[in-house]
Design a protein around this motif. Structure first.
Motif, short mmCIF file in Angstrom:
data_model
loop_
_atom_site.label_atom_id
_atom_site.label_comp_id
_atom_site.label_asym_id
_atom_site.label_seq_id
_atom_site.Cartn_x
_atom_site.Cartn_y
_atom_site.Cartn_z
N GLU A 63 0.83 -1.21 0.00
CA GLU A 63 0.00 0.00 0.00
C GLU A 63 0.86 1.26 0.00
OE1 GLU A 63 -3.95 -1.69 2.29
OE2 GLU A 63 -2.15 -1.22 3.47
N LEU A 64 1.98 1.23 0.71
CA LEU A 64 2.90 2.36 0.67
C LEU A 64 3.45 2.55 -0.73
CD1 LEU A 64 4.77 1.83 4.04
CD2 LEU A 64 3.23 3.72 3.46
N HIS A 65 3.76 1.45 -1.38
CA HIS A 65 4.24 1.52 -2.77
C HIS A 65 3.14 2.09 -3.68
CE1 HIS A 65 6.35 0.52 -6.44
NE2 HIS A 65 5.26 -0.07 -6.86
N GLU A 66 1.91 1.63 -3.49
CA GLU A 66 0.79 2.14 -4.29
C GLU A 66 0.63 3.65 -4.11
OE1 GLU A 66 -4.01 1.33 -4.64
OE2 GLU A 66 -2.76 -0.19 -3.68
N ILE A 67 0.76 4.12 -2.88
CA ILE A 67 0.69 5.56 -2.61
C ILE A 67 1.83 6.28 -3.32
CG2 ILE A 67 0.97 7.32 -0.81
CD1 ILE A 67 -0.62 5.39 1.04
N HIS A 68 3.02 5.71 -3.23
CA HIS A 68 4.18 6.30 -3.88
C HIS A 68 3.93 6.47 -5.38
CE1 HIS A 68 8.41 7.18 -4.59
NE2 HIS A 68 8.36 6.33 -5.60
N VAL A 69 3.40 5.45 -6.00
CA VAL A 69 3.14 5.49 -7.45
C VAL A 69 2.04 6.49 -7.78
CG1 VAL A 69 2.35 4.13 -9.43
CG2 VAL A 69 4.00 3.15 -7.83
N LEU A 70 0.95 6.48 -7.05
CA LEU A 70 -0.17 7.36 -7.42
C LEU A 70 0.13 8.83 -7.15
CD1 LEU A 70 -2.20 8.41 -4.92
CD2 LEU A 70 -2.80 6.03 -4.91
N THR A 71 1.08 9.12 -6.26
CA THR A 71 1.41 10.53 -6.03
C THR A 71 2.04 11.19 -7.25
OG1 THR A 71 3.56 9.98 -5.02
CG2 THR A 71 1.67 10.30 -3.53
N TYR A 72 2.67 10.41 -8.11
CA TYR A 72 3.22 11.00 -9.34
C TYR A 72 2.10 11.57 -10.21
CZ TYR A 72 7.90 9.24 -8.45
OH TYR A 72 9.14 9.01 -7.91
N THR A 73 0.99 10.85 -10.32
CA THR A 73 -0.14 11.33 -11.10
C THR A 73 -0.73 12.57 -10.46
OG1 THR A 73 -0.62 9.17 -12.03
CG2 THR A 73 -2.45 10.73 -11.95
N LEU A 74 -0.88 12.56 -9.13
CA LEU A 74 -1.42 13.73 -8.43
C LEU A 74 -0.49 14.94 -8.59
CD1 LEU A 74 -2.75 11.96 -5.22
CD2 LEU A 74 -4.13 13.05 -7.01
N GLU A 75 0.81 14.71 -8.51
CA GLU A 75 1.76 15.80 -8.70
C GLU A 75 1.68 16.38 -10.10
OE1 GLU A 75 5.43 13.90 -7.62
OE2 GLU A 75 5.07 14.18 -5.48
N ASN A 76 1.54 15.53 -11.11
CA ASN A 76 1.38 16.02 -12.48
C ASN A 76 0.14 16.89 -12.60
OD1 ASN A 76 3.64 14.53 -13.20
ND2 ASN A 76 2.49 12.89 -14.14
N ALA A 77 -0.95 16.43 -12.01
CA ALA A 77 -2.21 17.19 -12.08
C ALA A 77 -2.07 18.53 -11.37
CB ALA A 77 -3.35 16.37 -11.46
N LEU A 78 -1.46 18.53 -10.20
CA LEU A 78 -1.30 19.79 -9.46
C LEU A 78 -0.38 20.76 -10.18
CD1 LEU A 78 -1.14 18.51 -5.79
CD2 LEU A 78 -3.04 19.65 -6.95
N GLU A 79 0.63 20.26 -10.84
CA GLU A 79 1.52 21.14 -11.61
C GLU A 79 0.76 21.80 -12.75
OE1 GLU A 79 4.45 23.44 -13.14
OE2 GLU A 79 4.28 22.55 -11.15
N THR A 80 -0.08 21.04 -13.43
CA THR A 80 -0.89 21.63 -14.50
C THR A 80 -1.84 22.67 -13.93
OG1 THR A 80 -0.72 19.65 -15.85
CG2 THR A 80 -2.60 21.09 -16.29
#
Length: 123
Positions: A63-80
C-alpha cells in the motif's frame, strides 16, 4: 586532530546529501495532465484512491508503494493546475490594467480569455 580528519568525510557527505536527493531519478511518470480537463479528471480519480489508503489504520509495504506510485499522477495534475492558476492571474491582471487605461479591446479579449479559463476550474 585524528577526530577532525575522520569526521571531515562524514561532514562532506551530510552537506552533499540534500543535493543528491534532488538528483534522484524519477522512476515513475504517473498519468500525464497536459490540459486542465485531464488534470481535473486525474485528481477526481486519484484523490479518492489516496484517501482510502491513508484512512486505513496501518499501511502494508504494498500500500505504501501504491501511494508512492499514485502521487506521481497527483503531482502532475497539481503542476498543470498551478500553471493554469498562474496564467489565469496574468490574464486577470492584464484585464485590470487595461480597464484602468480604458483599453476596451484588451478588456474584452482578456476578459473573455479569463472567463473561458476560469470556467474550466469551476465545479
Amino acid at each position: 586532530m585524528k577526530l577532525i580528519k575522520s569526521l571531515a568525510p562524514a561532514c562532506l557527505l551530510l552537506v552533499a546529501l540534500p543535493a543528491l536527493a534532488d538528483e534522484r531519478p524519477d522512476h515513475f511518470k504517473g498519468k500525464p495532465a497536459e490540459t486542465v480537463e485531464q488534470a481535473i479528471a486525474n485528481l477526481n480519480e486519484y484523490h479518492p484512491k489516496l484517501e482510502a489508503l491513508v484512512e486505513k489504520d496501518s499501511l502494508s509495504p504494498q500500500e505504501l508503494h501504491e501511494i508512492h506510485v499514485l502521487t506521481y499522477t497527483l503531482e502532475n495534475a497539481l503542476e498543470t493546475m498551478r500553471a493554469e492558476h498562474a496564467r489565469l492571474a496574468e490574464v486577470l491582471e492584464e484585464v485590470h490594467l487595461a480597464s484602468e487605461s480604458a483599453d476596451s479591446a484588451t478588456v474584452k479579449r482578456g476578459g473573455r480569455e479569463y472567463l473561458d479559463r476560469a470556467e474550466q476550474l469551476l465545479p
